[in-house]
Design an enzyme around this catalytic site. Structure first.
Site, PDB file in Angstrom:
ATOM      1  N   ASP A 191       1.133  -0.041  -2.188  1.00  0.00           N
ATOM      2  CA  ASP A 191      -0.241   0.377  -1.865  1.00  0.00           C
ATOM      3  C   ASP A 191      -1.217  -0.745  -1.820  1.00  0.00           C
ATOM      4  OD1 ASP A 191      -2.246   2.373  -1.400  1.00  0.00           O
ATOM      5  OD2 ASP A 191      -2.742   2.260  -3.728  1.00  0.00           O
ATOM      6  N   SER A 192      -2.416  -0.502  -1.303  1.00  0.00           N
ATOM      7  CA  SER A 192      -3.433  -1.490  -1.307  1.00  0.00           C
ATOM      8  C   SER A 192      -3.989  -1.937  -2.647  1.00  0.00           C
ATOM      9  CB  SER A 192      -4.439  -0.959  -0.284  1.00  0.00           C
ATOM     10  OG  SER A 192      -4.882   0.239  -0.803  1.00  0.00           O
ATOM     11  N   CYS A 245       0.373   3.949   0.583  1.00  0.00           N
ATOM     12  CA  CYS A 245      -0.954   4.092   0.964  1.00  0.00           C
ATOM     13  C   CYS A 245      -0.992   5.014   2.241  1.00  0.00           C
ATOM     14  CB  CYS A 245      -1.115   2.392   1.359  1.00  0.00           C
ATOM     15  SG  CYS A 245      -2.704   2.199   2.019  1.00  0.00           S
ATOM     16  N   GLU A 254     -11.669   4.772  -9.053  1.00  0.00           N
ATOM     17  CA  GLU A 254     -11.603   3.385  -9.441  1.00  0.00           C
ATOM     18  C   GLU A 254     -12.596   3.080 -10.721  1.00  0.00           C
ATOM     19  OE1 GLU A 254     -10.718   0.364  -6.638  1.00  0.00           O
ATOM     20  OE2 GLU A 254      -8.524   1.336  -6.320  1.00  0.00           O
ATOM     21  N   CYS A 286      -5.086  10.362   1.043  1.00  0.00           N
ATOM     22  CA  CYS A 286      -5.437   8.980   0.390  1.00  0.00           C
ATOM     23  C   CYS A 286      -4.845   9.080  -0.987  1.00  0.00           C
ATOM     24  CB  CYS A 286      -6.944   8.784   0.395  1.00  0.00           C
ATOM     25  SG  CYS A 286      -7.508   7.395  -0.570  1.00  0.00           S
ATOM     26  N   HIS A 327      -5.666   8.003  -3.749  1.00  0.00           N
ATOM     27  CA  HIS A 327      -6.707   8.190  -4.860  1.00  0.00           C
ATOM     28  C   HIS A 327      -7.191   9.576  -5.220  1.00  0.00           C
ATOM     29  CE1 HIS A 327      -6.995   3.794  -4.624  1.00  0.00           C
ATOM     30  NE2 HIS A 327      -7.910   3.455  -5.580  1.00  0.00           N
TER      31      HIS A 327
HETATM   32  N1  DGL Z   1      -4.465   3.262  -0.418  1.00  0.00           N
HETATM   33  C1  DGL Z   1      -5.577   3.765   0.442  1.00  0.00           C
HETATM   34  C2  DGL Z   1      -5.039   5.124   1.058  1.00  0.00           C
HETATM   35  O1  DGL Z   1      -4.215   5.757   0.674  1.00  0.00           O
HETATM   36  C3  DGL Z   1      -7.029   3.790  -0.370  1.00  0.00           C
HETATM   37  C4  DGL Z   1      -7.723   2.702  -0.670  1.00  0.00           C
HETATM   38  C5  DGL Z   1      -7.675   1.604   0.410  1.00  0.00           C
HETATM   39  O2  DGL Z   1      -8.743   1.856   1.359  1.00  0.00           O
HETATM   40  O3  DGL Z   1      -7.172   0.595   0.479  1.00  0.00           O
HETATM   41  O4  DGL Z   1      -5.657   5.137   2.185  1.00  0.00           O
END
Ligand code: DGL
Length: 261
Positions: free
Chosen positions: A6-7, A69, A147, A179, A181
């Site tokens: 993931d990012s 992600c 976060e 997303c 989160h």
């Molecule tokens: N992990 C990203 C997503 O699911 C969210 C956070 C980001 O923008 O990197 O889209």
């Protein structure tokens, strides 16, 4: 091992699902905290980062990759599948399948700007079931709120109501939390949309799809069981990320630093 990237740390929702649905398999996780967020970046950059993330996981023994992600799932999966020689799973298709099975015809999607801009949910739904209407909305403040741990604050409820009002006006009956989160904001989102709308968590449906695949490929499943346990890597290790990871997983796992790219 099952490689998950993931990012940042939001993809740990996928790790939790793997523990629940596929216990006994080794997991290696990479959160690209040095380059987060992906949701605001260009497609080219997201594809380049995703390739490097997958290469890192493969170098650590991953035999299957789960792109946790949504932004990378929306924009980089085809590129990844062309470049790596292990199966690649993503979070968009399983969520679309699940929404299509449950909706009476009006689906909402919330995600980062990158995910919404890509139009991937609309495209996939159109292919699957053209009669279903999809309405999307970007919620860029949700990631930083999660976060910061602001998941029960009244301010977050107000922001959620504001973001979700247009989708309520469209009379959606199902909402994809598009997303990583957003599952952490489930109760806030529930307050904002009311009790009638079904919420879809892509992490759950993605791991369910992986579980079916592993049943059909027992030889791969056996390999995933050789090395058990979970290793967590981040590309920028700070005390904040390490303690967030432990809070979100509810376990005191060691968080290690990774050289990516
Ligand atoms: N992990 C990203 C997503 O699911 C969210 C956070 C980001 O923008 O990197 O889209």
């Amino acid at each position: 091992m099952i490689g998950v990237f993931d990012s940042g740390l939001g993809g740990l929702t996928v790790v939790r699902e793997i523990w629940r649905q596929l216990p006994g398999r080794g997991v290696v996780y990479l959160g690209d905290t040095a380059r987060t967020p992906y949701g605001t970046k260009s497609r080219r950059l997201i594809q380049g980062y995703s390739l490097q993330d997958a290469d890192f996981l493969i170098s650590k023994g991953a035999k299957v990759i789960v792109v946790a992600c949504n932004t990378a799932s929306a924009q980089a999966v085809e590129t990844l599948r062309r470049h790596v020689d292990v199966p690649v799973f993503e979070v968009v298709t399983p969520a679309v399948n699940s929404a299509a099975a449950l909706t009476s015809g009006r689906v909402g999607v919330i995600g980062t700007r990158g995910t919404v801009r890509s139009g991937v949910y609309e495209r996939k739904m159109k292919r699957l079931s053209p009669r279903i209407k999809v309405f999307s909305s970007a919620c860029p403040l949700f990631v930083p709120l999660v976060e910061e741990g602001w998941i029960k604050r009244s301010e977050t409820v107000s922001i959620a109501k504001e973001y979700l009002r247009p989708l309520r006006l469209r009379r959606i009956d199902t909402l994809i939390l598009g997303c990583t989160h957003y599952p952490f904001l489930r109760s806030v989102i529930r307050q904002a949309v009311g009790s009638e709308i079904r919420l879809i968590d892509p992490a759950h449906d993605t791991v369910a799809e992986l579980a079916v695949y592993l049943k059909q490929h027992p030889e791969l499943d056996a390999v995933l069981r050789i090395k058990r346990g979970t290793s967590i890597y981040v590309s920028d290790l700070t005390e904040h990320f390490a303690s967030l990871a432990r809070d979100w997983l509810g376990r005191r796992l060691r968080v290690r630093s990774a050289e990516v790219g």
